[in-house]
Design a protein around this motif. Structure first.
Motif, PDB file in Angstrom:
ATOM      1  N   ASP A 241       0.644  -1.311   0.204  1.00  0.00           N
ATOM      2  CA  ASP A 241      -0.109  -0.053  -0.026  1.00  0.00           C
ATOM      3  C   ASP A 241       1.027   1.226   0.079  1.00  0.00           C
ATOM      4  O   ASP A 241       1.997   1.312   0.618  1.00  0.00           O
ATOM      5  N   PRO A 242       0.318   2.376  -0.757  1.00  0.00           N
ATOM      6  CA  PRO A 242       1.141   3.451  -0.803  1.00  0.00           C
ATOM      7  C   PRO A 242       1.385   4.080   0.762  1.00  0.00           C
ATOM      8  O   PRO A 242       2.546   4.367   0.929  1.00  0.00           O
ATOM      9  N   GLU A 243       0.701   3.778   1.658  1.00  0.00           N
ATOM     10  CA  GLU A 243       0.754   4.677   3.204  1.00  0.00           C
ATOM     11  C   GLU A 243       1.966   3.887   3.658  1.00  0.00           C
ATOM     12  O   GLU A 243       2.790   4.683   4.378  1.00  0.00           O
ATOM     13  N   ALA A 244       2.174   2.628   3.495  1.00  0.00           N
ATOM     14  CA  ALA A 244       3.310   1.912   4.177  1.00  0.00           C
ATOM     15  C   ALA A 244       4.587   2.450   3.316  1.00  0.00           C
ATOM     16  O   ALA A 244       5.701   2.496   4.032  1.00  0.00           O
ATOM     17  N   ILE A 245       4.496   2.433   2.133  1.00  0.00           N
ATOM     18  CA  ILE A 245       5.828   2.938   1.380  1.00  0.00           C
ATOM     19  C   ILE A 245       6.131   4.173   1.748  1.00  0.00           C
ATOM     20  O   ILE A 245       7.501   4.431   2.088  1.00  0.00           O
ATOM     21  N   LEU A 246       5.395   5.124   1.832  1.00  0.00           N
ATOM     22  CA  LEU A 246       5.518   6.569   2.350  1.00  0.00           C
ATOM     23  C   LEU A 246       6.073   6.535   3.737  1.00  0.00           C
ATOM     24  O   LEU A 246       6.987   7.307   4.201  1.00  0.00           O
TER      25      LEU A 246
END
Length: 327
Positions: A241-246
């Motif tokens: 997910d984008p949130e984890a990457i960011l």
């Protein structure tokens, strides 16, 4: 048709040269001699940033000029002035970065623009491209064609975005795949840009055009799956997910090329309006073709792509990727 390309030895300029030669046009390329010119062209050597560096352009007439310059707009202005009475059209390969931020989804060619000046000797990328547009229009008026390209991919890419994904996936193992898998992408194959530009020259078009595929021409999942198929590598895509990457401090676009999480910048880069270009014949090849041809080109180079010296190297460090995937 007689075409002069300012550049013409790398990526977009080379794709335009190849397209024009394939149509039987007479092609001249004006460049600094750092890379070989395409076979079959008239080779003009010079450096328009140096005193007397445009001497090779002092004579000659052309139906159109193509300029891919991304530096100081003053170089475009001086070259356009030199050629204004001896060329029919001036095609300036610009960028959708000329739109004022934040550029909302669906923005067309009449959207608000950044400030720029044709006489600038130095500027950031967006202002430089806008200044280049103004410089071309200053000398060629409605005979200036402003090609506002988006993300450009395909064989010959010297930025490293698609080459990085291909090389990473060819290496195999678990691969951090930035989600969502169905995230729509918008880009242009350099060869499709070249074909549209050649058609536009033949039709005598001018003005500004957003030149990129329709939004959702492929997805992040489609792109990476095409990379897996093209390379045949034993890669395992681990969608995250984008949130984890960011939250892990991994930068979109640079560490994970091409990818942007949903938001303002994503809307700017991957959701632009291209109705005008589509209405004038823009055709975009399937992502699988772009990916496979780029991989074949890379293999022909021994797997090591060229890198523009004025652009940062992109891609995620292996240790950072491994740490993220370990959780």
């Amino acid at each position: 048709m007689r075409l002069l390309i300012l550049g013409g030895t790398e990526f977009v300029g080379r794709a335009i040269a190849d397209e024009a030669l394939g149509r039987g046009w007479e092609v001249a390329v004006f460049h600094r001699g750092r890379h070989p010119a395409p076979p079959g062209v008239t080779d003009l050597i010079g450096d328009r940033t140096a005193p007397g560096g445009r001497a090779a352009l002092a004579r000659g007439t052309w139906d159109a000029v193509v300029d891919t310059w991304a530096g100081a707009p003053r170089a475009v202005r001086e070259t356009a002035r030199l050629l204004a009475g001896r060329a029919g059209h001036y095609v300036y390969v610009s960028s959708r970065s000329v739109y004022a931020a934040p550029a909302p989804a669906g923005l067309a060619e009449d959207g608000p623009l950044v400030d720029g000046a044709p006489g600038d000797g130095d500027a950031d990328y967006a202002r430089a491209k806008r200044g280049g547009e103004l410089a071309a229009a200053e000398s060629f008026a409605d005979r200036a064609l402003l090609v506002r390209a988006g993300l450009i991919l395909g064989p010959g890419e010297n930025i490293g975005r698609l080459p990085w994904w291909l090389r990473r996936i060819a290496r195999g193992g678990p691969v951090l795949a930035p989600g969502p898998r169905g995230l729509a992408l918008q880009y242009i194959d350099a060869r499709d840009l070249a074909a549209w530009a050649a058609d536009a020259v033949e039709a005598g078009r001018g003005g500004a055009y957003n030149l990129v595929s329709p939004p959702g021409h492929t997805t992040m999942g489609g792109l990476l799956a095409a990379c897996v198929r093209a390379t045949g590598g034993p890669a395992e895509l681990r969608w995250s997910d984008p949130e984890a990457i960011l939250a892990a401090g991994i930068e979109p676009w640079t560490a994970l090329p091409i990818w942007l999480p949903p938001g303002e910048l994503y809307d700017t880069l991957h959701r632009g309006d291209v109705a005008k270009a589509l209405a004038t014949g823009l055709r975009c090849r399937p992502v699988a073709e772009t990916v496979a041809d780029t991989w074949a080109w890379l293999e022909g180079l021994g797997g090591v792509p060229p890198q523009r010296p004025d652009r940062p190297v992109v891609g995620l460090a292996p240790d950072v990727e491994a740490a993220f995937l370990r959780g």
